[in-house]
Enzyme design. Structure first.
Site, PDB file in Angstrom:
ATOM      1  CG  HIS A 220     -34.343   6.820   4.500  1.00 57.08           C
ATOM      2  ND1 HIS A 220     -33.492   7.446   5.383  1.00 57.08           N
ATOM      3  CD2 HIS A 220     -33.921   5.518   4.438  1.00 57.08           C
ATOM      4  CE1 HIS A 220     -32.593   6.584   5.817  1.00 57.08           C
ATOM      5  NE2 HIS A 220     -32.830   5.414   5.270  1.00 57.08           N
ATOM      6  CG  ASP A 222     -33.805   1.107   5.411  1.00 58.09           C
ATOM      7  OD1 ASP A 222     -33.565   2.282   5.078  1.00 58.09           O
ATOM      8  OD2 ASP A 222     -33.153   0.511   6.297  1.00 58.09           O
ATOM      9  CG  HIS A 277     -34.399   5.099   9.557  1.00 52.65           C
ATOM     10  ND1 HIS A 277     -35.371   4.329   8.951  1.00 52.65           N
ATOM     11  CD2 HIS A 277     -33.239   4.794   8.904  1.00 52.65           C
ATOM     12  CE1 HIS A 277     -34.839   3.601   7.990  1.00 52.65           C
ATOM     13  NE2 HIS A 277     -33.539   3.868   7.938  1.00 52.65           N
ATOM     14  NE  ARG A 287     -23.743   7.579  13.300  1.00 53.26           N
ATOM     15  CZ  ARG A 287     -24.478   6.700  12.613  1.00 53.26           C
ATOM     16  NH1 ARG A 287     -24.494   6.753  11.287  1.00 53.26           N
ATOM     17  NH2 ARG A 287     -25.192   5.776  13.236  1.00 53.26           N
TER      18      ARG A 287
END
Length: 348
Positions: A220, A222, A277, A287
Site C-alpha cells: 500500500h 499511506d 511498502h 513484531r
C-alpha cells in the site's frame, strides 16, 4: 492441512477461522509484474540535530538531505529527533502489554473510540489482500489533553509521544514545503493535532505454510502527508519499492522512519514520492510498531502548489472515501491514480 501448522495464542485474533478458505485455496501466486526482493538495505539517515547548528551551511544541508530523500526514496530515517529513549521504551512495553490481553478483551476495548481495534482484512478475497496483523487506530483527540490520566499508563505515554512526534512532523513538513518553494502556511493551518492519528501495530508470528507468502500488512501507500514510524529494532519485515525492486529495510535502533504519503505527493505535484511498502510476516517472531499519521481535516482541499497540476483538486474526505470504496469493491487501494487530471484509472 496448513491450519495444523499454526498454533494461535489466546491473545491472537482468529485468523485461521476467519480466513480458512483463503489459506487453503490454491492460487497462482505468480505475477509477471511483481517486483523482486533484494538484500537488506539501510535507508538514508539524517541527523536532525544539524537543524540547530550555528552554521547556516549545516542547517541548509540537513534540509536538503530531507528533501532529496523524499524525492529519491520517499522514505528516510531520522536520528537525534528529540523524542527520548525513555518515552519510546515505555511506549513499546505498554503497547506489548495491551496487545497481550485476550482477544475477546481487546475486541471489546472501550478505552478509545469505537472501532479503534482492528485486525486482519475484512474484505480480503485472496491471500495477497490478507494482512496478518492487529492494531489500535486512535485519533489524537482520544489522547491529547485528556484529564486525570494516571501516569505510567499506555494512554499517558501515548500523549507524551504524540505531543513530541507532532512537533517533529510539523518541522519536517515545514522544511519540505520550504524546499519546494511553498511559502504558504498551509500545513500549519490544516494539519493540527486533532486531525492526526496514532496506530499501534502488532504482527503475530505467522508460521502458516500453504504455498503462500503471508503479509503482515499488504502492499500500500499511506493516504496522509507524512508518516513517522517507531518500528521494532530486532524483528525486521518492513519493505518498500525502490527502482522497481523490493528493498528490505534494515532496522536502526537509534532512528525513527519517515515516509511521504499520498497527500504530499499530490501537493508537491509529484516532486515528493509516496511509495508502495508492506510488512512481511515473520514465521517465528511477533513484531511491533507505532505509526503517527500527519493528516489534515476532512474538508481540507488538496491542490498541487506546482503547475501545471498532475492531479485534480480534491478534499481529504473525498480521497478517504474513494480509498474505502476501492478496498471494499476491489480488495485493495488504488489511491492517487484515481485523481490524475489527464488519465482515468481502468481496473485491470
Amino acid at each position: 492441512m496448513c491450519s495444523k501448522l499454526y498454533m494461535a495464542s489466546i491473545w491472537d485474533p482468529p485468523f485461521m477461522e476467519a480466513y480458512k478458505n483463503l489459506l487453503e485455496k490454491k492460487e497462482d501466486m505468480r505475477n509477471n509484474n511483481e517486483v523482486v526482493v533484494v538484500e537488506e538495505c539501510e535507508l538514508p539517515v539524517i541527523d536532525l540535530s544539524l537543524l540547530e547548528a550555528s552554521e547556516e551551511v549545516a542547517r541548509e544541508e540537513c534540509k536538503s538531505q530531507i528533501a532529496r530523500a523524499s524525492e529519491e526514496w520517499g522514505f528516510f530515517q531520522v536520528v537525534k529527533h528529540g523524542i527520548s529513549g525513555d518515552i519510546l521504551k515505555r511506549l513499546r512495553w505498554q503497547q506489548e502489554k495491551a496487545f497481550k490481553e485476550p482477544f475477546d478483551v481487546k475486541a471489546k476495548e472501550d478505552n478509545f473510540s469505537a472501532g479503534a481495534y482492528r485486525w486482519g482484512s475484512p474484505t480480503a478475497t485472496c491471500i495477497k489482500q490478507l494482512s496478518w496483523s492487529e492494531a489500535f487506530h486512535i485519533p489524537l483527540t482520544d489522547i491529547i489533553g485528556s484529564n486525570n490520566i494516571p501516569s505510567n499508563t499506555l494512554r499517558s505515554t501515548m500523549e507524551q509521544f504524540a505531543s513530541r512526534v507532532s512537533r517533529l512532523a510539523d518541522r519536517i513538513a515545514e522544511i519540505l514545503a520550504e524546499k519546494m518553494g511553498d511559502k504558504s502556511s498551509f500545513m500549519k493551518e490544516n494539519c493540527l493535532p486533532d486531525t492526526c492519528y496514532l496506530r499501534l501495530n502488532r504482527y503475530p508470528a505467522c508460521p502458516v505454510r500453504c504455498g503462500h507468502e503471508i503479509n503482515g500488512l499488504i502492499t500500500h501507500t499511506d493516504s496522509d502527508f507524512l508518516t513517522i514510524l517507531y518500528q521494532d529494532h530486532e524483528v525486521g519485515g518492513l519493505q518498500l519499492v525502490k527502482d522497481g525492486k523490493w528493498i528490505a529495510v534494515k532496522p536502526n535502533p537509534e532512528a525513527l522512519i519517515v515516509n511521504i504519503g499520498d497527500l504530499f505527493q499530490a501537493y508537491s505535484n509529484g516532486l515528493y514520492k509516496s511509495v508502495q511498502h508492506r510488512v512481511v510476516a515473520n514465521p517465528t517472531s511477533e513484531r511491533f510498531s507505532t505509526a503517527y499519521f500527519f493528516c489534515p481535516s476532512n474538508d481540507t482541499v488538496i491542490d498541487s502548489c506546482r503547475k501545471p497540476s498532475l492531479y485534480r483538486k480534491f478534499n481529504f474526505r473525498e480521497y478517504r472515501q474513494q480509498v474505502r470504496d476501492d478496498v471494499r469493491t476491489l480488495g485493495s487501494k488504488i489511491g492517487l491514480p484515481r485523481f490524475l487530471v489527464t488519465h482515468h484509472y481502468h481496473q485491470p
